[in-house]
Design a protein around this motif. Structure first.
Motif, PDB file in Angstrom:
ATOM      1  N   THR A  33      18.064  -1.899  -5.507  1.00  0.00           N
ATOM      2  CA  THR A  33      16.816  -2.235  -4.818  1.00  0.00           C
ATOM      3  C   THR A  33      17.036  -3.416  -3.879  1.00  0.00           C
ATOM      4  OG1 THR A  33      14.460  -2.660  -5.154  1.00  0.00           O
ATOM      5  CG2 THR A  33      16.001  -3.889  -6.549  1.00  0.00           C
ATOM      6  N   ARG A  35      16.402  -7.217  -2.390  1.00  0.00           N
ATOM      7  CA  ARG A  35      16.337  -8.504  -3.091  1.00  0.00           C
ATOM      8  C   ARG A  35      15.385  -9.467  -2.370  1.00  0.00           C
ATOM      9  NH1 ARG A  35      20.152  -9.613  -6.711  1.00  0.00           N
ATOM     10  NH2 ARG A  35      18.568 -11.160  -7.258  1.00  0.00           N
ATOM     11  N   ASP A  36      14.174  -8.972  -2.122  1.00  0.00           N
ATOM     12  CA  ASP A  36      13.209  -9.761  -1.355  1.00  0.00           C
ATOM     13  C   ASP A  36      12.612 -10.931  -2.123  1.00  0.00           C
ATOM     14  OD1 ASP A  36      13.725  -8.025   0.663  1.00  0.00           O
ATOM     15  OD2 ASP A  36      11.672  -7.270   0.892  1.00  0.00           O
ATOM     16  N   GLU A  37      12.954 -11.061  -3.400  1.00  0.00           N
ATOM     17  CA  GLU A  37      12.508 -12.248  -4.138  1.00  0.00           C
ATOM     18  C   GLU A  37      13.132 -13.524  -3.559  1.00  0.00           C
ATOM     19  OE1 GLU A  37      16.262 -10.838  -6.284  1.00  0.00           O
ATOM     20  OE2 GLU A  37      14.493  -9.909  -5.358  1.00  0.00           O
ATOM     21  N   LYS A  38      14.157 -13.367  -2.721  1.00  0.00           N
ATOM     22  CA  LYS A  38      14.796 -14.523  -2.087  1.00  0.00           C
ATOM     23  C   LYS A  38      14.011 -15.047  -0.877  1.00  0.00           C
ATOM     24  CE  LYS A  38      19.365 -12.613  -3.244  1.00  0.00           C
ATOM     25  NZ  LYS A  38      20.642 -12.090  -2.692  1.00  0.00           N
ATOM     26  N   PRO A  40      10.788 -16.112  -0.184  1.00  0.00           N
ATOM     27  CA  PRO A  40       9.997 -17.355  -0.166  1.00  0.00           C
ATOM     28  C   PRO A  40      10.840 -18.621  -0.062  1.00  0.00           C
ATOM     29  CG  PRO A  40       9.108 -15.831  -1.795  1.00  0.00           C
ATOM     30  CD  PRO A  40      10.393 -15.238  -1.322  1.00  0.00           C
ATOM     31  N   GLY A  97      11.414  -7.984   4.575  1.00  0.00           N
ATOM     32  CA  GLY A  97      11.767  -9.336   4.151  1.00  0.00           C
ATOM     33  C   GLY A  97      12.499 -10.084   5.247  1.00  0.00           C
TER      34      GLY A  97
END
Length: 428
Positions: A33, A35-38, A40, A97
């Motif tokens: 998947t 890794r758009d948690e990076k 912010p 992202g």
């Protein structure tokens, strides 16, 4: 949104990217998947760097290439490899992202955001090539790649590889890159023997950079001309039309990230709009703040915001910019969904995608024009950052991928099933 009518698919030599995407989508293998948690944390870091980046924008424009302090800071953050999959040390972001990060960077300096977008795109596409090429480029860690393909150079076949010569203008980020991606035609006689563009990968220490970037806007991108003269390129560093980007050979090891399934041309087009949204948002910030303080000379208005017309116009351009942002994330979201689902974009989807990007282009253009009218003639002073944003966006919106008239005609022809279209489907 208008429904998409049915249409038969056409094939052209420039449709090879579509064929490769289709083969890649149907190839077995588990897909990870994004890794758009990076995102912010990246945005927060760019917000902290914004004064420094903006403070060097004029110097970058004056020297017509990125300032080393800015480029180094962004490289340390990994900004130039956000689309690269994690298997090679990249961030593994989605196009949505990545667009969020680009918007933030463009608020500081649109030219630097342009460089980041180009380096991300040309570096990412190499991660969809053969195992041998990926290992040659990235075995020692992330390596940045600049690239240009038009006009193409010439590649002459020899034992074990090719002899490549050519001149490639508009090579944005060439001074930050370790490799050059050079479009060329394969020939033995001076005439192309293979249709379409093939890509040779040449180390920058075998490339000469010709100082040629003298333009009205985006001067800080260093989009100079890269030159190769009789450079030997081994077979594994040439991506040919027969086995183009996205081809999955038997036993391929370096594959499995969702970015391996991005559609090439739509990705470049969609992510390229993000920096213009960010630049226009920065212009709106400046004009809104000034409007609370500055008068409208020759009138009784002590502040621009005393004028209902100015307030109306600011509201209107803000709504137009909101719509441009919505379109941006619609077209990037479409790319992300297709990559995760493992499906290629149909030709008509690509045409619609190009038309939606054209609509965003026109909205952004309308916004920056109205903002400069509200700001007045003082905004054109070289001391004002508004004039640099305005010039940068004007030049960037004229990129061939962004021209609205072409986008609308391509979409109209596909909807009406008028064949052939003016651009081969693989090129949009």
């Amino acid at each position: 949104m208008a429904p998409l009518p049915p249409q038969a698919e056409q094939f052209h030599e420039c449709d090879a990217p579509i064929a490769s995407e289709r083969q890649m989508m149907t190839s077995p293998g588990e897909i990870s998947t994004f890794r758009d948690e990076k995102v912010p944390a990246l945005i927060q870091s760019l917000q902290q760097l914004r004064p420094m980046i903006a403070g060097h924008a004029a110097a970058a424009e004056a020297q017509r290439s990125p300032v080393a302090q800015v480029a180094d800071a962004l490289n340390d953050l990994g900004i130039f490899t956000l689309l690269m999959p994690e298997r090679w040390g990249g961030a593994g972001l989605s196009t949505s992202g990545f667009a969020k990060v680009e918007i933030e960077l463009a608020k500081a300096d649109p030219a630097m955001a342009w460089v980041a977008q180009i380096l991300n795109g040309t570096t990412w596409i190499a991660t969809t090539a053969s195992d041998a090429l990926q290992e040659a480029l990235f075995a020692d860690g992330p390596a940045l790649i600049c690239g240009a393909y038009n006009p193409p150079g010439i590649a002459r076949k020899v034992d074990g590889g090719y002899i490549v010569s050519g001149r490639w203008p508009y090579s944005s980020g060439s001074r930050q890159a370790a490799w050059a991606q050079c479009g060329c035609v394969l020939t033995d006689t001076g005439q192309p023997v293979t249709p379409g563009i093939n890509m040779a990968y040449i180390p920058m220490d075998q490339i000469t950079i010709e100082d040629s970037w003298f333009v009205t806007g985006l001067q800080g991108t260093g989009s100079d001309t890269t030159v190769a003269k009789d450079v030997f390129v081994p077979d594994h560093r040439m991506v040919t039309m027969e086995r183009t980007f996205g081809h999955v050979e038997d036993g391929k090891r370096h594959v499995g990230a969702p970015s391996d399934r991005f559609a090439l041309v739509p990705l470049v087009r969609a992510t390229g709009l993000a920096q213009f949204v960010g630049a226009a948002e920065a212009m709106l910030e400046i004009v809104e703040a000034d409007s609370k303080l500055k008068p409208i000379v020759t009138t009784t208005y002590k502040h621009r915001t005393d004028s209902s017309v100015v307030v109306h116009d600011l509201g209107r351009v803000a709504a137009q910019l909101d719509n441009a942002r919505l379109l941006l994330f619609q077209v990037t979201g479409q790319l992300d969904e297709a990559a995760l689902a493992g499906r290629p974009l149909a030709p008509l989807e690509r045409a619609q995608h190009k038309a939606l990007c054209a609509q965003a282009t026109e909205l952004i253009h309308a916004v920056i024009e109205k903002l400069m009218f509200i700001a007045g003639s003082s905004a054109f002073s070289l001391a004002s950052p508004l004039q640099r944003y305005w010039r940068d966006v004007h030049v960037g919106l004229r990129h061939i991928a962004n021209l609205p008239s072409l986008g609308y005609e391509v979409y109209g022809r596909d909807r009406l099933a008028l064949s052939p279209n003016i651009i081969p489907v693989g090129a949009y």
